[in-house]
Design a protein around this motif. Structure first.
Motif, mmCIF file in Angstrom:
data_model
loop_
_atom_site.group_PDB
_atom_site.id
_atom_site.type_symbol
_atom_site.label_atom_id
_atom_site.label_comp_id
_atom_site.label_asym_id
_atom_site.label_seq_id
_atom_site.Cartn_x
_atom_site.Cartn_y
_atom_site.Cartn_z
ATOM 1 N N ALA A 211 1.083 -16.131 -5.022
ATOM 2 C CA ALA A 211 2.625 -16.149 -5.527
ATOM 3 C C ALA A 211 2.905 -14.796 -6.050
ATOM 4 O O ALA A 211 4.216 -14.286 -5.891
ATOM 5 N N ILE A 212 2.065 -14.143 -6.804
ATOM 6 C CA ILE A 212 2.265 -12.908 -7.371
ATOM 7 C C ILE A 212 1.688 -11.669 -6.553
ATOM 8 O O ILE A 212 1.499 -10.713 -7.051
ATOM 9 N N GLU A 213 1.085 -12.222 -5.424
ATOM 10 C CA GLU A 213 0.919 -11.187 -4.325
ATOM 11 C C GLU A 213 -0.509 -10.227 -4.671
ATOM 12 O O GLU A 213 -0.597 -9.382 -4.169
ATOM 13 N N ILE A 214 -1.385 -11.024 -5.658
ATOM 14 C CA ILE A 214 -2.605 -10.533 -5.933
ATOM 15 C C ILE A 214 -3.641 -10.772 -4.481
ATOM 16 O O ILE A 214 -4.510 -10.151 -4.257
ATOM 17 N N ILE A 215 -3.502 -12.082 -4.164
ATOM 18 C CA ILE A 215 -4.062 -12.525 -2.855
ATOM 19 C C ILE A 215 -3.234 -12.501 -1.711
ATOM 20 O O ILE A 215 -2.025 -13.284 -1.901
ATOM 21 N N ASN A 216 -3.684 -12.191 -0.563
ATOM 22 C CA ASN A 216 -2.749 -12.243 0.651
ATOM 23 C C ASN A 216 -3.403 -13.574 1.344
ATOM 24 O O ASN A 216 -4.425 -13.652 1.870
#
Length: 251
Positions: free
Chosen positions: A40-45
């Motif tokens: 959700a916070i774009e740390i993981i794709n």
């Protein structure tokens, strides 16, 4: 700053509730929540998480497990899946699998393996967590047949019908139901092999009485106590029995 006080919201102690969750359920819930939050916070794709057999055979082994940790971005559907995941995963671990963490882990591994084998037949689905949730809900329902439930205070039913009610509700709001059916199918297979087959095998005198027997290594990793005869149990339960026995002997 008193962190413990901050975590106590309106009389509800969030940290106490979290720590009361049994270990296997807590690890799975935490992994799923953090993975979804990371996306959700774009740390993981999410591209690196979805299920793809070709990439797995190329060496990306983590894709056997990562599809069960991502339930989509934060939404009503995410909350729906998290609620039933933690509710029935916890109730199973505290009920049928109490003191048997290795047996519970083996059930989850069976579910993951079975769903992964069936997933290629449904090529439009790359994330498989909802199927595992339905599997656990199905097994819980079959093991608690007398529990009465209601949906929105209108429809009353017993626990075995819960996954079917969930499936119908998902269909009405426009969600695909094929992975839900896969979860129910895998849940039924586990229920039959774990609870029905041993009874039939015992009556007919078959040599193999049980299908799901955790190996010693899994028992060791899960903290199960294994005696010299190979019988297992939770280390903490065994320790409590030893302490109680020592007190009785001293009395």
């Amino acid at each position: 700053m008193d962190v413990g006080a901050d975590m106590n919201m309106g009389g509800f102690d969030l940290m106490s509730w979290y720590m009361e969750i049994p270990p296997v359920s807590r690890i799975y819930f935490t992994s799923a929540f953090l993975t979804t939050a990371g996306c959700a916070i774009e740390i993981i794709n999410p591209y690196y998480l979805y299920y793809n057999t070709e990439l797995i055979f190329e060496g990306q082994i983590w894709r056997l497990f990562s599809p069960f940790l991502f339930f989509g971005l934060f939404s009503v559907d995410f909350l729906f899946n998290m609620y039933f995941l933690i509710r029935h995963c916890r109730q199973l671990e505290e009920g049928d699998f109490r003191g048997k963490p290795s047996q519970f882990v083996l059930m989850i591994l069976f579910g993951i393996a079975s769903i992964c084998l069936l997933a290629p037949l449904l090529q439009s689905h790359n994330f498989l967590g909802s199927a595992l949730t339905f599997m656990m809900t199905y097994v819980w329902g079959r093991r608690n047949e007398d529990v009465r439930m209601s949906m929105l205070g209108v429809i009353s039913f017993t626990a075995p019908y819960l996954p079917w009610v969930m499936l119908g509700f998902g269909f009405l709001v426009g969600n695909p139901i094929d992975m839900s059916l896969v979860g129910i199918l895998v849940g039924h297979a586990y229920y039959f092999l774990e609870y029905v087959y041993p009874v039939v095998a015992d009556v007919r005198g078959w040599k193999t009485k049980r299908i799901f027997v955790p190996p010693r290594l899994l028992k060791y990793l899960c903290g199960d106590y294994v005696d010299e005869n190979g019988h297992g149990g939770d280390v903490r339960v065994h320790a409590d029995v030893q302490i109680q026995g020592r007190h009785l002997h001293e009395d």
